[in-house]
Design a protein around this motif. Structure first.
Motif, PDB file in Angstrom:
ATOM      1  N   GLU A  71       0.794  -1.060  -0.179  1.00  0.00           N
ATOM      2  CA  GLU A  71       0.053   0.271  -0.121  1.00  0.00           C
ATOM      3  C   GLU A  71       0.894   1.052   0.076  1.00  0.00           C
ATOM      4  O   GLU A  71       0.813   2.211  -0.634  1.00  0.00           O
ATOM      5  CB  GLU A  71      -0.929   0.023   1.305  1.00  0.00           C
ATOM      6  N   VAL A 140      -5.942  -2.253   4.833  1.00  0.00           N
ATOM      7  CA  VAL A 140      -5.443  -1.250   3.913  1.00  0.00           C
ATOM      8  C   VAL A 140      -6.110  -1.762   2.509  1.00  0.00           C
ATOM      9  O   VAL A 140      -6.729  -2.741   2.458  1.00  0.00           O
ATOM     10  CB  VAL A 140      -3.958  -1.543   3.510  1.00  0.00           C
ATOM     11  N   ALA A 142      -4.939  -2.263  -0.441  1.00  0.00           N
ATOM     12  CA  ALA A 142      -4.041  -3.105  -1.227  1.00  0.00           C
ATOM     13  C   ALA A 142      -4.701  -4.473  -1.110  1.00  0.00           C
ATOM     14  O   ALA A 142      -4.711  -5.018  -0.037  1.00  0.00           O
ATOM     15  CB  ALA A 142      -2.612  -2.959  -0.830  1.00  0.00           C
TER      16      ALA A 142
END
Length: 165
Positions: A71, A140, A142
């Motif tokens: 991320e 996150v 990601a």
């Protein structure tokens, strides 16, 4: 005769960017993760900087970030001028290999190898930032892990594979 060994130099990832650059990349992490505290976003970026430094110091290694560190690495990649200045400081531009998310490719040894490379580069990885792809203790956006591109001319197989050579 007695031998003394010096403690290894511990580097601070904050020294890789200016305060303004760190704030800009951290703000991008926050933008991509609504509600994330600035301190968490900054910690993620600092781990991404350690990752970038380890890759620059080990250009032939197949290092990879964790999902959380990825991320921060993606945020850094979006700041092309900052990334270019970082490459000048590190002596090597670390390229990114985009891949579709696939947790079945996860190699837990690759994350340990990457953390070892970070230590060898003089930085201390924060272990909570280096969980596997199913670790959601730090949420996150990601959803995958990526690897830097191998040096030109060294790819002998699937250059998009995130596992070590």
């Amino acid at each position: 005769m007695s031998m003394t060994t010096e403690a290894p130099v511990t580097r601070d990832a904050r020294d890789l960017l200016t305060a303004e650059e760190l704030a800009a990349v951290s703000a991008t992490v926050q933008l991509n993760n609504p509600g994330m505290a600035l301190s968490v976003a900054e910690s993620i970026v600092l781990e991404a900087l350690k990752f970038e430094a380890a890759c620059a110091f080990n250009p032939g290694a197949r290092l990879k970030p964790s999902r959380v560190v990825d991320e921060g690495w993606h945020a850094l990649i979006l700041h092309t001028r900052i990334k270019a200045r970082l490459a000048e400081r590190l002596g090597l531009f670390v390229h990114h290999v985009p891949e579709a998310p696939d947790t079945s490719r996860h190699d837990p040894h690759a994350l340990a190898q990457t953390q070892d490379a970070i230590r060898a580069a003089g930085y201390t990885p924060v272990s909570t930032m280096w969980g596997g792809p199913t670790d959601t203790s730090i949420p996150v956006a990601a959803s995958c892990e990526h690897s830097p591109a191998p040096p030109e001319g060294t790819c002998t197989g699937d250059c998009g594979n995130t596992g070590p050579n």
